[in-house]
Design a protein around this motif. Sequence first.
Motif, short mmCIF file in Angstrom:
data_model
loop_
_atom_site.label_atom_id
_atom_site.label_comp_id
_atom_site.label_asym_id
_atom_site.label_seq_id
_atom_site.Cartn_x
_atom_site.Cartn_y
_atom_site.Cartn_z
N GLY A 13 0.81 -1.21 0.00
CA GLY A 13 0.00 0.00 0.00
C GLY A 13 0.84 1.26 0.00
N VAL A 14 1.94 1.25 0.76
CA VAL A 14 2.85 2.40 0.78
C VAL A 14 3.46 2.61 -0.60
N LEU A 15 3.85 1.52 -1.26
CA LEU A 15 4.45 1.62 -2.59
C LEU A 15 3.46 2.17 -3.61
N TRP A 16 2.18 1.79 -3.49
CA TRP A 16 1.17 2.35 -4.39
C TRP A 16 1.06 3.86 -4.20
N LEU A 17 1.04 4.31 -2.95
CA LEU A 17 0.92 5.74 -2.67
C LEU A 17 2.14 6.52 -3.14
N ARG A 18 3.31 5.89 -3.10
CA ARG A 18 4.54 6.57 -3.48
C ARG A 18 4.86 6.42 -4.98
N ASN A 19 4.01 5.73 -5.72
CA ASN A 19 4.24 5.45 -7.13
C ASN A 19 5.55 4.68 -7.31
N ASP A 20 5.83 3.76 -6.38
CA ASP A 20 7.03 2.93 -6.43
C ASP A 20 6.70 1.47 -6.68
N ILE A 77 -13.46 -8.65 -13.14
CA ILE A 77 -12.12 -8.88 -12.58
C ILE A 77 -11.44 -7.54 -12.29
N GLU A 78 -11.54 -6.60 -13.23
CA GLU A 78 -10.90 -5.30 -13.05
C GLU A 78 -11.45 -4.57 -11.83
N LYS A 79 -12.76 -4.66 -11.59
CA LYS A 79 -13.34 -4.00 -10.41
C LYS A 79 -12.85 -4.65 -9.13
N GLN A 80 -12.70 -5.97 -9.14
CA GLN A 80 -12.20 -6.64 -7.95
C GLN A 80 -10.74 -6.27 -7.68
N VAL A 81 -9.96 -6.13 -8.74
CA VAL A 81 -8.56 -5.71 -8.57
C VAL A 81 -8.52 -4.30 -7.99
N ASP A 82 -9.41 -3.40 -8.46
CA ASP A 82 -9.48 -2.05 -7.90
C ASP A 82 -9.74 -2.10 -6.40
N VAL A 99 -9.04 -4.57 -4.32
CA VAL A 99 -7.88 -5.10 -3.61
C VAL A 99 -6.82 -4.00 -3.42
N ILE A 100 -6.57 -3.23 -4.47
CA ILE A 100 -5.59 -2.14 -4.37
C ILE A 100 -6.02 -1.11 -3.34
N GLU A 101 -7.31 -0.74 -3.38
CA GLU A 101 -7.81 0.25 -2.41
C GLU A 101 -7.71 -0.28 -0.98
N LYS A 102 -7.97 -1.57 -0.81
CA LYS A 102 -7.87 -2.17 0.52
C LYS A 102 -6.43 -2.11 1.04
N ARG A 103 -5.47 -2.40 0.17
CA ARG A 103 -4.07 -2.37 0.59
C ARG A 103 -3.63 -0.96 0.96
N VAL A 104 -4.09 0.02 0.18
CA VAL A 104 -3.73 1.41 0.47
C VAL A 104 -4.35 1.85 1.79
N LYS A 105 -5.60 1.46 2.04
CA LYS A 105 -6.26 1.83 3.30
C LYS A 105 -5.56 1.22 4.50
N LEU A 106 -5.05 -0.02 4.35
CA LEU A 106 -4.29 -0.63 5.44
C LEU A 106 -3.06 0.21 5.76
N ALA A 107 -2.37 0.67 4.71
CA ALA A 107 -1.18 1.50 4.92
C ALA A 107 -1.55 2.81 5.60
N LEU A 108 -2.66 3.41 5.18
CA LEU A 108 -3.09 4.68 5.77
C LEU A 108 -3.45 4.50 7.24
N LYS A 168 -9.28 7.18 -6.85
CA LYS A 168 -9.70 7.02 -8.24
C LYS A 168 -8.77 5.97 -8.85
N ILE A 169 -9.18 4.72 -8.75
CA ILE A 169 -8.33 3.61 -9.17
C ILE A 169 -8.95 2.94 -10.39
N LYS A 170 -8.13 2.76 -11.40
CA LYS A 170 -8.59 2.13 -12.64
C LYS A 170 -7.58 1.08 -13.08
#
Length: 388
Positions: free
Chosen positions: A241-248, A315-320, A322-331, A376-378
């Motif tokens: 989640g941290v890496l998603w937020l940092r674009n890393d 599938i794409e919505k479910q992936v969105d 999962v990504i949002e969940k990981r970012v929220k955990l980091a936050l 806004k995750i796509k």
Amino acid sequence: MTPRQIIKKSIMSFLFIFTVLFLSACWDRQEVNDLALIMATGFDKKANNHIELSVLVFIPKGGGSQQTLGISSSGEDSNVLVRSAEGITIADAMAKLQEKLPRMIFWGHSEVFIFGEALAKDGIRDHVDFIMRHPQLRERGHIFVSKQKAKDILSLFPPLERDLSEVLNELVKHRAGMNVTTKEFSQWLISDSGDCALPWIKILSPEKGKDQKQTIAYIKGTAIFNKDKMVGLIDDSVTRGVLWLRNDIRLAIITIHPPHTKGYISINLTQADTKLLPKIENGKWKITLQSESNSDIIQNTTKLDVSNPEVGNMIEKQVDQVIEKRVKLALNQVQKDMKADVFGFGEAFHRKYPKIWNKEGKRWDEIFPNVEVSFKIKSKIRRQGMSS
């Protein structure tokens, strides 16, 4: 030859002879046989606030088959050794370490710097400052924080690589976790927030029946720093989640369980781009995570036809999600609990609202935990694999 040509030739000869007089030749040369090549460096906290400096020294082998000889399964015939010295500062410990080695220490090959947990909790700003100032130490060297003593990490006998420095260098190339150089860490320390994050390493349990040192250290999460002091630890999933937020984010495999069916679908991230969009509205500080990513399906254990556009959209919505969940955990863990801005929120607000930041930036430690984050995750599935 004309008089003019004679004069010109004489002047050129004089300049050549004059220049030769100032050549330095090889008076200050250093032969490889006179150097102790340092491959990795560790720092541990000792009693009375002393610092223990440990180094991994490369031992050149002779010619023939021994030239490529590595570490044997018994730990013998090692091509590295570990030496340590204690001092009130790193510079003091370095001077004492030189007394224990018959060769002149050369730091130019040290690409790994490991800080023990106890030292990291006390603060490492002064130690990183020393690394940046020393003319031989590499600013591109990678920094780690270890659960065990740094000296114990350096003393391991990796079964595959030449030494522990090779292991850690290869691991950071995978980009599965945080990858921080000395230069990047020092830039974090002087950033708007001053908060940092470093890869957390620990010793992997050896195989049954093997010696305790016949193993490696591996990256197992991230150490979070408030300013230069370690304040907490997050696991691998939160690190994503941290890496998603940092674009890393560079490497990610996401597995989902589609509803109303048995089995799982795994996708492999191929490309991702993340932007932070800050906004100050009615005195409230807000930020939007805008993320776009492309992925490939690498495994499908369901009976779903992934080439069907409706299934692909699901599938794409479910992936969105999962990504949002990981970012929220980091936050939740880093922003709310540890109150450390390792995401770069402060820099984003500073760039967009420089005047407001000049007035309110001093209160960032109070503002940051209350910044509202929206998403806004796509995600886009580009390929369904080789089989339908």
